[in-house]
Design a protein around this motif. Structure first.
Motif, short mmCIF file in Angstrom:
data_model
loop_
_atom_site.label_atom_id
_atom_site.label_comp_id
_atom_site.label_asym_id
_atom_site.label_seq_id
_atom_site.Cartn_x
_atom_site.Cartn_y
_atom_site.Cartn_z
N CYS A 1 0.85 -1.19 0.00
CA CYS A 1 0.00 0.00 0.00
C CYS A 1 0.89 1.24 0.00
N ALA A 2 0.71 2.10 -0.98
CA ALA A 2 1.57 3.28 -1.11
C ALA A 2 1.41 4.24 0.07
N THR A 3 0.19 4.40 0.57
CA THR A 3 -0.03 5.31 1.68
C THR A 3 0.64 4.79 2.95
N CYS A 4 0.52 3.50 3.21
CA CYS A 4 1.22 2.91 4.35
C CYS A 4 2.72 3.11 4.23
N HIS A 5 3.22 2.96 3.01
CA HIS A 5 4.64 3.10 2.72
C HIS A 5 5.11 4.52 3.06
N VAL A 6 4.36 5.52 2.64
CA VAL A 6 4.71 6.91 2.91
C VAL A 6 4.63 7.19 4.41
N ALA A 7 3.58 6.70 5.06
CA ALA A 7 3.42 6.93 6.49
C ALA A 7 4.57 6.30 7.28
N SER A 8 4.99 5.11 6.89
CA SER A 8 6.09 4.44 7.56
C SER A 8 7.39 5.21 7.38
N ALA A 9 7.65 5.68 6.16
CA ALA A 9 8.86 6.46 5.91
C ALA A 9 8.82 7.78 6.68
N GLY A 10 7.65 8.42 6.71
CA GLY A 10 7.52 9.67 7.45
C GLY A 10 7.76 9.49 8.94
N ALA A 11 7.31 8.38 9.48
CA ALA A 11 7.53 8.10 10.90
C ALA A 11 9.02 7.98 11.21
N ALA A 12 9.76 7.35 10.31
CA ALA A 12 11.21 7.22 10.50
C ALA A 12 11.88 8.59 10.49
N VAL A 13 11.45 9.46 9.58
CA VAL A 13 12.02 10.80 9.51
C VAL A 13 11.72 11.58 10.80
N ALA B 1 10.94 10.98 20.59
CA ALA B 1 11.16 10.50 19.23
C ALA B 1 9.99 9.67 18.74
N ARG B 2 9.46 8.83 19.60
CA ARG B 2 8.35 7.99 19.21
C ARG B 2 7.12 8.83 18.88
N ALA B 3 6.85 9.84 19.71
CA ALA B 3 5.70 10.70 19.47
C ALA B 3 5.86 11.48 18.17
N CYS B 4 7.05 12.01 17.92
CA CYS B 4 7.29 12.75 16.68
C CYS B 4 7.16 11.83 15.47
N GLY B 5 7.61 10.60 15.61
CA GLY B 5 7.47 9.65 14.53
C GLY B 5 6.01 9.38 14.19
N TYR B 6 5.20 9.16 15.19
CA TYR B 6 3.77 8.95 14.96
C TYR B 6 3.15 10.17 14.28
N ALA B 7 3.47 11.36 14.78
CA ALA B 7 2.83 12.57 14.26
C ALA B 7 3.25 12.86 12.83
N VAL B 8 4.54 12.78 12.54
CA VAL B 8 5.01 13.07 11.18
C VAL B 8 4.50 12.00 10.21
N GLY B 9 4.54 10.74 10.62
CA GLY B 9 4.03 9.68 9.76
C GLY B 9 2.57 9.88 9.41
#
Length: 210
Positions: free
Chosen positions: A87-99, A121-129
Motif C-alpha cells: 500500500c503506497a499510503t502505508c509506505h509513505v506513512a512508515s517512511a515519514g515516521a522514520a524521519v 522521538a516515538r511521538a514525533c514519529g507517529y505525528a510526522v508519519g
C-alpha cells in the motif's frame, strides 16, 4: 488537491531531503539493521486499499522519502513484505515516521537536551508519519486508514516540540500539519542560513543567553 497544492507538497518534500542531507546525515551514528514493522494494508488480514507502491510512487517526488528513511534504520519500520504491491499510503506513512523519530532523536542529542529522547522521538514519529500519510492520501484519494490510526497511537506526555525547541523537527511538524494551506513559497526561516547542527545550536544558545 489542486495543482498548486501538489507543487507545494513537492517543495516541502524537497525541504525534507535538503535538511536531511545537510543537517542529519553528517551526524548520524552507526546504522543498525532495519526491523520490519506493521504489515501494510495490502499485506495484512484487512481489506486491501487502492494504490500500490508500483502504481503511485514510481517516478513520484514521494518516492525519495523511502531513501531518506533507509538512512534512519533505527527508526524505520517498513512492511515486512516490502514489494511494489505494498500500500503506497502505508509506505509513505512508515517512511515519514522514520524521519520524524530520527530527526527528533538526533536534534535532541545534538543540543544536549534531557531527559531521554525515546518518548519524544516515538511521538514525533507517529505525528510526522500521520501527517505525511494524510497528505499523500488526500493527493491520491486513498482510503488507507493507517494515517488516522497511527496519529492516535501514541501521545507525547510533554507535547510535541515547537520550532523554538527542536527547529528542524518542530518546523517539519508545523509545515505538514496542513500543507495545502501553505503558499507557493512554503517557508523562509533562519534555518536557511545554517549549514550544520552546530550552527543551529549556536543560534539557540544566543537566544537563551541573558
Amino acid at each position: 488537491m489542486t495543482a498548486l497544492d501538489t507543487l507545494t507538497v513537492h517543495q516541502l518534500i524537497g525541504r525534507i531531503v535538503y535538511f536531511h542531507a545537510l543537517f542529519i546525515e553528517p551526524v548520524s551514528r552507526d546504522r543498525p539493521q532495519s526491523v520490519a514493522g506493521e504489515a501494510c494494508c495490502n499485506h495484512s488480514d484487512g481489506p486491501p486499499t487502492q494504490g500500490t507502491v508500483d502504481e503511485l510512487l514510481e517516478g513520484s517526488a514521494w518516492e525519495v522519502l523511502r531513501e531518506v528513511a533507509e538512512t534512519l534504520p533505527a527508526h524505520h519500520r517498513p512492511c515486512p513484505v516490502q514489494t511494489g504491491s505494498c500500500c503506497a499510503t502505508c509506505h509513505v506513512a512508515s517512511a515519514g515516521a522514520a524521519v520524524g523519530a530520527g530527526w527528533a532523536e538526533i536534534e535532541h542529542r545534538a543540543y544536549g537536551r534531557t531527559p531521554s529522547t525515546e518518548v519524544l522521538a516515538r511521538a514525533c514519529g507517529y505525528a510526522v508519519g500521520a501527517r505525511l500519510g494524510r497528505a499523500f492520501a488526500a493527493q491520491h484519494a486513498s482510503l488507507c486508514p493507517r494515517p488516522d490510526r497511527i496519529d492516535g497511537g501514541f501521545a507525547c506526555p510533554v507535547g510535541l516540540p515547537s520550532p523554538e525547541e527542536l527547529p528542524l523537527t518542530g518546523e517539519l511538524l508545523s509545515l505538514w500539519a496542513d500543507p495545502t494551506s501553505i503558499s507557493q513559497r512554503p517557508v523562509a526561516s533562519w534555518l536557511n542560513h545554517c549549514t550544520s547542527l552546530d550552527d543551529v545550536r549556536g543560534v539557540l544558545g544566543r537566544r537563551t543567553d541573558p
